[in-house]
Design an enzyme around this catalytic site. Structure first.
Site, PDB file in Angstrom:
ATOM      1  N   ARG A  70       9.164 -23.363  16.768  1.00 26.24           N
ATOM      2  CA  ARG A  70       7.926 -22.622  16.533  1.00 26.24           C
ATOM      3  C   ARG A  70       7.211 -23.029  15.250  1.00 26.24           C
ATOM      4  NH1 ARG A  70      11.398 -19.700  19.534  1.00 26.24           N
ATOM      5  NH2 ARG A  70      12.461 -18.839  17.721  1.00 26.24           N
ATOM      6  N   GLU A 107      26.280 -18.432  13.293  1.00 31.80           N
ATOM      7  CA  GLU A 107      27.243 -17.342  13.415  1.00 31.80           C
ATOM      8  C   GLU A 107      28.595 -17.877  13.899  1.00 31.80           C
ATOM      9  OE1 GLU A 107      27.470 -12.903  15.431  1.00 31.80           O
ATOM     10  OE2 GLU A 107      25.734 -14.168  15.772  1.00 31.80           O
TER      11      GLU A 107
END
Length: 185
Positions: A70, A107
């Site tokens: 983006r 993560e």
């Protein structure tokens, strides 16, 4: 959503209200910040670009580095408007030719971002743009990648910040400019 600036730009509420929040996407517990609705609102999209251009025009920025994917939406129009080149920072194996890369933690595991060798020169002044800062890992990797080749990072810029995830802390001394904050994470 609220602005991080002391005096709110009157365009910010329209930008904030054009961002759709989708619960439990892409997995349960995530409140996804969907900028596609901002892109459909031509006034809010133009205002978003204009605010960034107003901030960076005439500031000696020669590189706008956009983080995949983006950052590729917001970066090119900003680069064109301020007279800078646009440099894509991509996921592995997306750029042809010789690249340099920087690894960062996720993560569960790690990922990398890459840039073409020679896309930037030592001494150039850059901003790094993305749509959102969450944990800050990707932006921190982008900073390290550009600094490794001698580029000065003037600032990172994002449309949205999720302050609860403390991503700003990973940026060290690099300033962060954002338009809206969201309590949703």
């Amino acid at each position: 959503m609220a602005t991080k600036e002391d005096v709110q730009d009157p365009r910010i509420p329209k930008i904030a209200s054009s961002i759709r929040v989708i619960p439990d996407f892409p997995k349960p517990g995530i409140m996804f910040q969907d900028i596609t609705t901002l892109l459909l609102d031509t006034e809010a999209f133009k205002d978003t670009i204009d605010i960034f251009v107003e901030r960076y025009k005439g500031k000696g920025i020669s590189v706008v580095a956009g983080v995949e994917a983006r950052g590729f939406i917001f970066g090119p129009p900003i680069a064109l408007a301020i007279g800078a080149k646009f440099v894509p920072l991509r996921k592995p194996k997306k750029l042809p030719g010789k690249v340099i890369s920087e690894e960062y933690s996720l993560e569960y595991g790690t990922d990398k971002i890459e840039m073409h060798v020679g896309a930037v020169e030592p001494g150039e002044r850059a901003i790094i743009i993305d749509d959102l800062i969450a944990t800050g890992g990707t932006l921190a990797a982008a900073i390290r990648l550009l600094e490794r080749v001698g580029v000065t990072i003037a600032e990172c810029a994002c449309v949205i910040e999720l302050p609860v995830l403390k991503g700003r802390e990973k940026l060290g001394e690099t300033p962060l400019f954002i338009l809206v904050t969201s309590d949703a994470a």
